[in-house]
Design a protein around this motif. Structure first.
Motif, PDB file in Angstrom:
ATOM      1  N   LEU B 139      -1.679   0.698   4.791  1.00 49.40           N
ATOM      2  CA  LEU B 139      -1.260   1.116   3.370  1.00 49.40           C
ATOM      3  C   LEU B 139      -2.267   0.803   2.413  1.00 49.40           C
ATOM      4  O   LEU B 139      -2.313  -0.376   2.259  1.00 49.40           O
ATOM      5  CB  LEU B 139       0.654   0.813   2.999  1.00 49.40           C
ATOM      6  CG  LEU B 139       1.336   1.110   3.568  1.00 49.40           C
ATOM      7  CD1 LEU B 139       2.551   0.204   3.682  1.00 49.40           C
ATOM      8  CD2 LEU B 139       1.407   2.468   3.654  1.00 49.40           C
ATOM      9  N   CYS B 489      -0.211   6.379  -2.838  1.00 48.16           N
ATOM     10  CA  CYS B 489      -0.279   5.811  -1.255  1.00 48.16           C
ATOM     11  C   CYS B 489      -1.088   6.211  -0.405  1.00 48.16           C
ATOM     12  O   CYS B 489      -0.437   7.459  -0.443  1.00 48.16           O
ATOM     13  CB  CYS B 489       1.530   4.949  -1.269  1.00 48.16           C
ATOM     14  SG  CYS B 489       0.830   4.137   0.448  1.00 48.16           S
ATOM     15  N   TYR B 490      -1.795   4.989   0.127  1.00 45.58           N
ATOM     16  CA  TYR B 490      -2.657   6.084   1.344  1.00 45.58           C
ATOM     17  C   TYR B 490      -1.880   5.427   2.650  1.00 45.58           C
ATOM     18  O   TYR B 490      -2.815   4.254   2.567  1.00 45.58           O
ATOM     19  CB  TYR B 490      -3.795   6.588   1.108  1.00 45.58           C
ATOM     20  CG  TYR B 490      -4.818   6.829   0.243  1.00 45.58           C
ATOM     21  CD1 TYR B 490      -5.090   8.738  -0.250  1.00 45.58           C
ATOM     22  CD2 TYR B 490      -4.952   6.751  -1.114  1.00 45.58           C
ATOM     23  CE1 TYR B 490      -5.348   8.770  -0.719  1.00 45.58           C
ATOM     24  CE2 TYR B 490      -5.659   6.833  -2.570  1.00 45.58           C
ATOM     25  CZ  TYR B 490      -5.699   8.653  -2.135  1.00 45.58           C
ATOM     26  OH  TYR B 490      -5.729   9.142  -3.315  1.00 45.58           O
ATOM     27  N   GLN B 491      -1.501   6.415   3.780  1.00 48.38           N
ATOM     28  CA  GLN B 491      -0.677   6.378   4.751  1.00 48.38           C
ATOM     29  C   GLN B 491      -2.053   6.038   5.762  1.00 48.38           C
ATOM     30  O   GLN B 491      -2.006   7.099   5.846  1.00 48.38           O
ATOM     31  CB  GLN B 491       0.686   6.146   4.752  1.00 48.38           C
ATOM     32  CG  GLN B 491       1.254   5.701   6.099  1.00 48.38           C
ATOM     33  CD  GLN B 491       2.551   6.230   6.148  1.00 48.38           C
ATOM     34  OE1 GLN B 491       3.574   5.989   4.851  1.00 48.38           O
ATOM     35  NE2 GLN B 491       3.505   6.352   7.778  1.00 48.38           N
ATOM     36  N   ASN B 492      -2.023   5.597   6.494  1.00 49.66           N
ATOM     37  CA  ASN B 492      -2.815   6.005   7.369  1.00 49.66           C
ATOM     38  C   ASN B 492      -3.560   6.344   7.825  1.00 49.66           C
ATOM     39  O   ASN B 492      -4.406   6.732   9.095  1.00 49.66           O
ATOM     40  CB  ASN B 492      -1.384   6.422   8.948  1.00 49.66           C
ATOM     41  CG  ASN B 492      -1.664   6.014   9.887  1.00 49.66           C
ATOM     42  OD1 ASN B 492      -2.497   5.318  11.094  1.00 49.66           O
ATOM     43  ND2 ASN B 492      -1.389   7.047  11.041  1.00 49.66           N
ATOM     44  N   PHE B 493      -4.721   5.742   6.698  1.00 52.29           N
ATOM     45  CA  PHE B 493      -6.228   6.734   6.762  1.00 52.29           C
ATOM     46  C   PHE B 493      -7.361   5.946   8.202  1.00 52.29           C
ATOM     47  O   PHE B 493      -7.689   4.714   7.635  1.00 52.29           O
ATOM     48  CB  PHE B 493      -6.462   7.240   5.328  1.00 52.29           C
ATOM     49  CG  PHE B 493      -6.236   8.145   5.107  1.00 52.29           C
ATOM     50  CD1 PHE B 493      -6.705   9.441   5.482  1.00 52.29           C
ATOM     51  CD2 PHE B 493      -4.542   8.266   4.308  1.00 52.29           C
ATOM     52  CE1 PHE B 493      -6.250  11.032   4.589  1.00 52.29           C
ATOM     53  CE2 PHE B 493      -4.064   9.685   4.053  1.00 52.29           C
ATOM     54  CZ  PHE B 493      -4.912  10.746   4.361  1.00 52.29           C
TER      55      PHE B 493
END
Lengths: 501, 501
Positions: B139, B489-493
């Motif tokens: 995250l 929120c940027y998830q799992n990139f």
């Protein structure tokens, strides 16, 4: 064991009314618990108590507040058997879900306690008395609590977004007394959670009015509550219709206050062709689980799935998941009937097809899962496709290519989440789509289902309107406390004397 | 040299109208510069340009944005002689003030540039794939700009809170295109500042619509502008009446947006007896200077001074300062007439006494400084005493003791600042008063005048309503940029791929 009373000023009070009963949606039957109905006397009393409590509670040290939050978690755990069994009766949710939600609720309380014990350093600048052309005074940026906060509990998280949930925990962490309006769909669970808070407040010697629980089926009570000058912020999780009704009342106040409404989200997924070709089976299974889990009653359930046209194997697999699924009881009869009405309206919409439907009858609170499909053109033209259907349904939107997906993304309303499923090679070509999605959501996800929200400092649970009324704040994670604080600059005070925040 | 045109989409446009002239308040005479009036065509064009610019500008790197802000400061400095001489004609402010305000404006721009070059680290949490019972995804909490921002320039800071002022600088730093509605009281100064921004945008190759200047005397234009869906935030400094008019229009939008209104403040001072006995002379002199400086036209000018009853030496000294002061020209004829009307109403209020009045005539834009006194009882009973009078006046409220001061403090509206003058011994006994003042202000000051706002990370320039419409944000200092950002929120990139904020 359940008294059906309010908890105001450290006392249980109010006369349960035989018309206000708890309800078991799985059995479509009233439960043997009656609840009081708050009116003017309760309103007056709770506001007086919360105001008096604020004058004391805002000076309670961070470490004592942390002890209070930890004690709530302990008291909840000690009541686990009762709370879970009561919640199962009131909500028709599964036992494992109820237990894990209790665990999450305790974890949230302990997260805020830990943050209070190890706060970030204040921004402080020492005086520069010799600076030219002008000296600089000593400056320290503190944060002060807003005042008494009203929390409207959510129907779909009877613990984690309810009486002792994230809104309450974050407001108490901020130094604000909390008034919880119990959700009518789980009043007994609410009473048990309130007993845990009351016990914790007593054990840690918190002021009497630091926490209030009221039962009120009449909106008039809630309307008077949120319009009262003593209330300094409101947190709400529920429908756009009721949330915006409350928001408009708050805008009419002579002194406006923050309103944090979480009002609904469709949580679009975009699936690119190579990814789908390689993972058709697992994606269909994950998607079905994410839509069907807990009766689809999650704010992050994916309700729109943009897929490549003609992915027949995938559609067949997904149809199988939905047609094998069983009808289940929703949280309330109202949610069930709104779900059925929403599905019916969708089915009657031009170019919308019902691809699959689950097993079992739709009597009372029970509903069948449904899988719909439509075309990109219909999505552009039919406004109904941008209305959330709360429950175990989702819509596949068949797109010609990435460019069409990108065009459809521009029309999306504000969302809590948006998700892209793509191979790493496709990801590189999908930057424009991601850039567009950034404008429409609070959490952007790569190749994972949006259900499941990590409670941590990096989480953003909040998105552009109508997902929330204020996209700059989060309802989940440690930063949720910021909703109930404002900055205060202390200038020129000798050695921290005379300031408290 | 002054064309009187708008600056839209990288071009100067519009036909100056002979009725829209600049005005010299010191000479009570029109200046030889005419200005265009924006209408529907300009509205359409500037919104199109700002929207197109946002699609590009939000991806401009932080370091390129910093170069842009630095270049604006450089261009302003190169135009210093013209800007200062034009501003003197349009505002009747002193040369030293104009020069220092230009300096502050450049410093603000460079502060935001420096922050962009050395940003705080994002909150990032790595994936925990083995965590039980559930893995944690990677995250990262980024921040994204809201979109095109409208800035209403302030009358009283023609540079620092105007075209290239703090609102513009912070919105540009955030990645938002800015549309400035020039203040009608200094349109020529506005054009020169806009020329500096235009030159900087060209030199640093910014998108054409990143900055817009419009002249519009008709409120209808501003009303249409802030209600348009393309606008994503509004910053306003001005009267409570006009600010709340704009706020109510914004609340009627289908999609609400943030409105940052700074609407006025009385900036109360509380002076304790020992302090006053020891520093009567210097306090009287500092207070007079803080009230009279720049015609009292500061949002932080102290308008209420709570003093011990019977401090005759101090009152005599203060009266002398006020009676020796000369009438001066205000920024506009409207400000002058509102000041005179406010003073007249105060003078006619029961238990309010005019203690002293400055020298000279009150024709046209000129006004005389005034010192009023009243009783604690009158302050409690007369609502007029809680209305800001913008200009060189202040009111002494004579209090029996600290307890009475504390009681009066509970009745105060929201303020930008509140100040306590006390000896260190008195400070220890005044904790309850300070605790009360914390509820009413955004900056709490010990023994310094509130005029003079340090531009830094620890500053809070914003307070409870009506001082501002959103006390959680600051209009001054590096945190002002937060008004125009929201978390994402940027998830799992995989390795930061696919996200830009």
């Amino acid at each position: 064991m359940i008294t059906g009373q309010h908890y105001i000023g450290g006392h249980w009070c109010g006369q349960p009314q035989s018309t206000n009963t708890a309800f078991n949606p799985a059995q479509n039957a009233a439960l043997p618990w009656c609840f009081a109905e708050a009116g003017e006397a309760e309103l007056h009393s709770l506001l007086e108590q919360a105001t008096a409590a604020f004058a004391l509670y805002r000076y309670v040290t961070h470490s004592a507040r942390a002890d209070f939050l930890d004690a709530i978690a302990t008291e909840l755990e000690q009541r686990k058997v009762d709370i879970v069994s009561t919640m199962l009766q009131e909500t028709a949710l599964a036992q494992a879900r109820a237990e894990s939600e209790l665990g999450r609720t305790c974890n949230q309380l302990r997260l805020f306690a830990a943050e209070l014990r190890a706060p970030a350093a204040d921004c402080s600048l020492p005086a520069l008395p010799e600076r030219q052309p002008l000296p600089r005074p000593a400056l320290r940026l503190g944060k002060v609590p807003l005042g008494p906060v009203v929390v409207f509990a959510a129907s779909n998280f009877p613990l984690a977004f309810s009486v002792a949930g994230g809104d309450t925990a974050s407001a108490l962490a901020a130094g604000c007394p909390v008034i919880v309006k119990a959700h009518n769909a789980h009043p007994a669970t609410s009473e048990l959670a309130a007993r845990a808070i009351a016990a914790a407040a007593n054990k840690t010697a918190m002021p009497a009015g630091v926490f209030t629980l009221v039962h009120a089926r009449q909106h008039a009570f809630s309307e008077a509550l949120i319009q009262h000058p003593a209330i300094k912020a409101v947190a709400f999780t529920g429908s756009e219709q009721l949330g915006m009704h409350f928001q408009r009342l708050i805008w009419q106040r002579p002194v406006p206050i923050p309103f944090f409404g979480e009002l609904g989200s469709q949580n679009p997924l975009f699936v690119l062709p190579q990814y789908l070709a390689q993972h058709s089976d697992s994606f269909a299974s994950q998607l079905a689980q994410s839509v069907l889990n807990g009766g689809g009653q999650f704010c992050t359930r994916p309700g729109l799935v943009f897929v490549p046209k003609g992915a027949e194997a995938f559609q067949a697999q997904l149809k199988q998941h939905f047609s094998q699924a069983q009808a289940g009881a929703m949280l309330t009869a109202k949610i069930a009937s709104q779900y059925r009405a929403g599905c019916q309206a969708l089915q009657q919409t031009e170019s919308v097809t019902l691809l699959a439907e689950g097993q079992g009858g739709e009597t009372a609170c029970y509903t069948r899962p449904r899988l719909f499909a439509t075309t990109a053109n219909a999505f552009m033209q039919q406004g109904i496709l941008q209305q959330e259907i709360f429950g175990p349904a989702t819509v596949l939107i068949e797109c010609a290519d990435l460019t069409q997906m990108q065009m459809l993304a521009t029309t999306l309303q504000g969302q809590l989440t948006a998700t892209l499923y793509a191979t790493e090679a496709e990801l590189a070509s999908a930057r424009a789509l991601l850039h567009e999605l950034e404008l429409h959501c609070g959490r952007l996800i790569y190749a994972q289902m949006p259900t499941g929200v990590e409670v941590c400092a990096a989480m953003q649970h909040g998105g552009p309107f109508p997902a929330t009324t204020d996209s700059r704040y989060t309802a989940v994670g440690s930063r949720a406390v910021e909703r109930f604080l404002r900055p205060l600059c202390y200038q020129n005070f000798p050695s921290q004397n005379g300031d408290t925040a």
